[in-house]
Design a protein around this motif. Structure first.
Motif, PDB file in Angstrom:
ATOM      1  N   PRO A  24       0.767  -1.189  -0.021  1.00  0.00           N
ATOM      2  CA  PRO A  24       0.048   0.062  -0.063  1.00  0.00           C
ATOM      3  C   PRO A  24       0.735   1.368  -0.074  1.00  0.00           C
ATOM      4  CG  PRO A  24       0.096  -0.949   2.136  1.00  0.00           C
ATOM      5  CD  PRO A  24       0.543  -1.937   1.348  1.00  0.00           C
ATOM      6  N   LEU A  25       2.142   1.212   0.069  1.00  0.00           N
ATOM      7  CA  LEU A  25       3.046   2.525   0.299  1.00  0.00           C
ATOM      8  C   LEU A  25       4.165   2.581  -0.905  1.00  0.00           C
ATOM      9  CD1 LEU A  25       3.482   1.935   4.098  1.00  0.00           C
ATOM     10  CD2 LEU A  25       2.064   3.785   2.927  1.00  0.00           C
ATOM     11  N   LEU A  26       4.264   3.769  -1.216  1.00  0.00           N
ATOM     12  CA  LEU A  26       5.205   4.088  -2.166  1.00  0.00           C
ATOM     13  C   LEU A  26       5.943   5.217  -2.035  1.00  0.00           C
ATOM     14  CD1 LEU A  26       6.645   3.458  -5.096  1.00  0.00           C
ATOM     15  CD2 LEU A  26       4.605   4.587  -6.077  1.00  0.00           C
ATOM     16  N   ASP A  27       7.221   5.288  -2.003  1.00  0.00           N
ATOM     17  CA  ASP A  27       7.886   6.772  -1.683  1.00  0.00           C
ATOM     18  C   ASP A  27       8.029   7.594  -2.998  1.00  0.00           C
ATOM     19  OD1 ASP A  27       9.835   8.711  -1.305  1.00  0.00           O
ATOM     20  OD2 ASP A  27      10.666   7.399   0.429  1.00  0.00           O
ATOM     21  N   LEU A  28       7.573   8.705  -3.127  1.00  0.00           N
ATOM     22  CA  LEU A  28       7.683   9.535  -4.219  1.00  0.00           C
ATOM     23  C   LEU A  28       8.847  10.311  -4.383  1.00  0.00           C
ATOM     24  CD1 LEU A  28       3.855  10.085  -4.897  1.00  0.00           C
ATOM     25  CD2 LEU A  28       4.986   8.499  -5.925  1.00  0.00           C
ATOM     26  N   GLY A  29       9.799  10.613  -3.270  1.00  0.00           N
ATOM     27  CA  GLY A  29      10.709  11.280  -3.052  1.00  0.00           C
ATOM     28  C   GLY A  29      10.345  12.819  -3.091  1.00  0.00           C
ATOM     29  N   HIS A  30      11.200  13.864  -3.520  1.00  0.00           N
ATOM     30  CA  HIS A  30      11.062  15.242  -3.475  1.00  0.00           C
ATOM     31  C   HIS A  30      11.215  15.891  -2.304  1.00  0.00           C
ATOM     32  CE1 HIS A  30       9.338  15.490  -7.468  1.00  0.00           C
ATOM     33  NE2 HIS A  30       8.991  14.526  -7.367  1.00  0.00           N
ATOM     34  N   GLY A 114      -8.655   1.018  -2.780  1.00  0.00           N
ATOM     35  CA  GLY A 114      -7.778   1.448  -3.797  1.00  0.00           C
ATOM     36  C   GLY A 114      -7.799   2.918  -4.102  1.00  0.00           C
ATOM     37  N   VAL A 115      -8.128   3.852  -3.156  1.00  0.00           N
ATOM     38  CA  VAL A 115      -7.966   5.268  -3.370  1.00  0.00           C
ATOM     39  C   VAL A 115      -6.362   5.585  -3.012  1.00  0.00           C
ATOM     40  CG1 VAL A 115      -8.462   7.512  -2.182  1.00  0.00           C
ATOM     41  CG2 VAL A 115     -10.143   5.569  -2.489  1.00  0.00           C
ATOM     42  N   HIS A 116      -5.888   6.463  -3.677  1.00  0.00           N
ATOM     43  CA  HIS A 116      -4.454   6.910  -3.606  1.00  0.00           C
ATOM     44  C   HIS A 116      -4.549   8.282  -2.879  1.00  0.00           C
ATOM     45  CE1 HIS A 116      -2.940   4.140  -6.253  1.00  0.00           C
ATOM     46  NE2 HIS A 116      -3.737   4.176  -7.235  1.00  0.00           N
ATOM     47  N   ILE A 117      -3.712   8.208  -1.861  1.00  0.00           N
ATOM     48  CA  ILE A 117      -3.528   9.469  -1.038  1.00  0.00           C
ATOM     49  C   ILE A 117      -2.173   9.902  -1.000  1.00  0.00           C
ATOM     50  CG2 ILE A 117      -4.051  10.307   1.478  1.00  0.00           C
ATOM     51  CD1 ILE A 117      -6.192   8.233   1.630  1.00  0.00           C
ATOM     52  N   LEU A 118      -1.618  11.102  -1.218  1.00  0.00           N
ATOM     53  CA  LEU A 118      -0.357  11.512  -1.091  1.00  0.00           C
ATOM     54  C   LEU A 118      -0.211  12.509   0.087  1.00  0.00           C
ATOM     55  CD1 LEU A 118      -1.472  11.444  -4.326  1.00  0.00           C
ATOM     56  CD2 LEU A 118       0.879  12.126  -4.696  1.00  0.00           C
ATOM     57  N   ALA A 119       0.953  12.233   0.900  1.00  0.00           N
ATOM     58  CA  ALA A 119       1.105  12.840   2.243  1.00  0.00           C
ATOM     59  C   ALA A 119       2.575  13.304   2.029  1.00  0.00           C
ATOM     60  CB  ALA A 119       0.742  11.886   3.067  1.00  0.00           C
ATOM     61  N   GLN A 120       2.759  14.519   2.461  1.00  0.00           N
ATOM     62  CA  GLN A 120       4.199  15.206   2.671  1.00  0.00           C
ATOM     63  C   GLN A 120       4.110  16.045   3.938  1.00  0.00           C
ATOM     64  OE1 GLN A 120       5.276  17.587  -0.753  1.00  0.00           O
ATOM     65  NE2 GLN A 120       7.221  17.327  -0.740  1.00  0.00           N
ATOM     66  N   PHE A 121       5.158  16.179   4.537  1.00  0.00           N
ATOM     67  CA  PHE A 121       5.430  17.238   5.592  1.00  0.00           C
ATOM     68  C   PHE A 121       6.082  18.349   5.252  1.00  0.00           C
ATOM     69  CE2 PHE A 121       4.878  13.412   8.494  1.00  0.00           C
ATOM     70  CZ  PHE A 121       4.227  13.947   9.513  1.00  0.00           C
ATOM     71  N   TRP A 122       5.660  19.500   5.658  1.00  0.00           N
ATOM     72  CA  TRP A 122       6.443  20.748   5.192  1.00  0.00           C
ATOM     73  C   TRP A 122       6.506  21.290   6.584  1.00  0.00           C
ATOM     74  CZ3 TRP A 122       8.276  23.169   0.919  1.00  0.00           C
ATOM     75  CH2 TRP A 122       8.226  22.503  -0.321  1.00  0.00           C
ATOM     76  N   MET A 123       7.961  22.114   6.871  1.00  0.00           N
ATOM     77  CA  MET A 123       8.161  22.769   7.967  1.00  0.00           C
ATOM     78  C   MET A 123       9.247  23.962   7.819  1.00  0.00           C
ATOM     79  SD  MET A 123      10.223  19.425   8.640  1.00  0.00           S
ATOM     80  CE  MET A 123       9.125  18.781   7.244  1.00  0.00           C
ATOM     81  N   THR A 141      -1.944   3.638  -0.813  1.00  0.00           N
ATOM     82  CA  THR A 141      -3.187   3.026  -1.540  1.00  0.00           C
ATOM     83  C   THR A 141      -4.107   2.324  -0.529  1.00  0.00           C
ATOM     84  OG1 THR A 141      -2.046   2.861  -3.559  1.00  0.00           O
ATOM     85  CG2 THR A 141      -4.071   1.507  -3.389  1.00  0.00           C
ATOM     86  N   THR A 142      -5.303   2.774  -0.135  1.00  0.00           N
ATOM     87  CA  THR A 142      -6.055   2.214   0.662  1.00  0.00           C
ATOM     88  C   THR A 142      -6.518   0.579   0.324  1.00  0.00           C
ATOM     89  OG1 THR A 142      -8.208   3.196  -0.107  1.00  0.00           O
ATOM     90  CG2 THR A 142      -6.963   4.391   1.417  1.00  0.00           C
ATOM     91  N   GLN A 143      -6.816  -0.171   1.347  1.00  0.00           N
ATOM     92  CA  GLN A 143      -6.857  -1.359   1.097  1.00  0.00           C
ATOM     93  C   GLN A 143      -8.391  -2.022   1.752  1.00  0.00           C
ATOM     94  OE1 GLN A 143      -4.201  -3.471   0.101  1.00  0.00           O
ATOM     95  NE2 GLN A 143      -3.531  -1.418  -0.239  1.00  0.00           N
TER      96      GLN A 143
END
Length: 143
Positions: A24-30, A114-123, A141-143
């Motif tokens: 369910p997890l994928l690191d997209l970097g950035h 099956g929903v894709h959710i993207l999450a990123q921390f900003w500080m 990706t939700t299960q």
């Protein structure tokens, strides 16, 4: 001048390569470097009611972080880095402890599979290019 589309060696090394292929997890970097390389590690099955966590390390000690969540990728230039998720929800400020760590955890909310959710921390980070730093973006990706 280095090619901005090619990740630096530090970027490649800091990506989380432990996520299981097909999971369910994928690191997209950035990531956006500040004083350190902020790293976000997500864990859980991401099915309704099961435990999950988003853990941040490498943030400015004693500061705070905001968690930006979206359903699609924006990939827009922002504060010297890339805002990966198109913001749908921004939570925080989450307190960062003296070691530069923060955590969000609990039971995963009810959601369809099956929903894709993207999450990123900003500080805020005075050592960042424009006074900010960001974690890598994780796609769930939700299960």
């Amino acid at each position: 001048m280095p090619d901005p589309t090619t990740p630096s060696q530090a970027f490649v090394i800091s990506m989380n390569r432990t996520y299981v292929a097909g999971g369910p997890l994928l690191d997209l970097g950035h990531q956006l470097e500040g004083l350190q390389w902020p790293i976000q590690i997500a864990s859980g099955s991401f099915s309704s009611g099961t435990p999950f966590s988003f853990k941040l390390s490498g943030a400015p000690a004693g500061g705070s972080a905001f968690h930006v969540v979206g359903f699609t990728a924006l990939n827009a230039a922002f504060k010297g880095g890339a805002m990966v998720p198109l913001p749908f929800l921004i939570t925080g400020p989450w307190p960062v402890n003296g070691q530069g760590n923060a955590s969000i955890a609990g039971p995963w909310p009810s959601s369809p599979a099956g929903v894709h959710i993207l999450a990123q921390f900003w500080m805020a980070d005075a050592a960042g290019p424009v006074g900010f730093a960001a974690s890598s973006c994780v796609q769930v990706t939700t299960q």
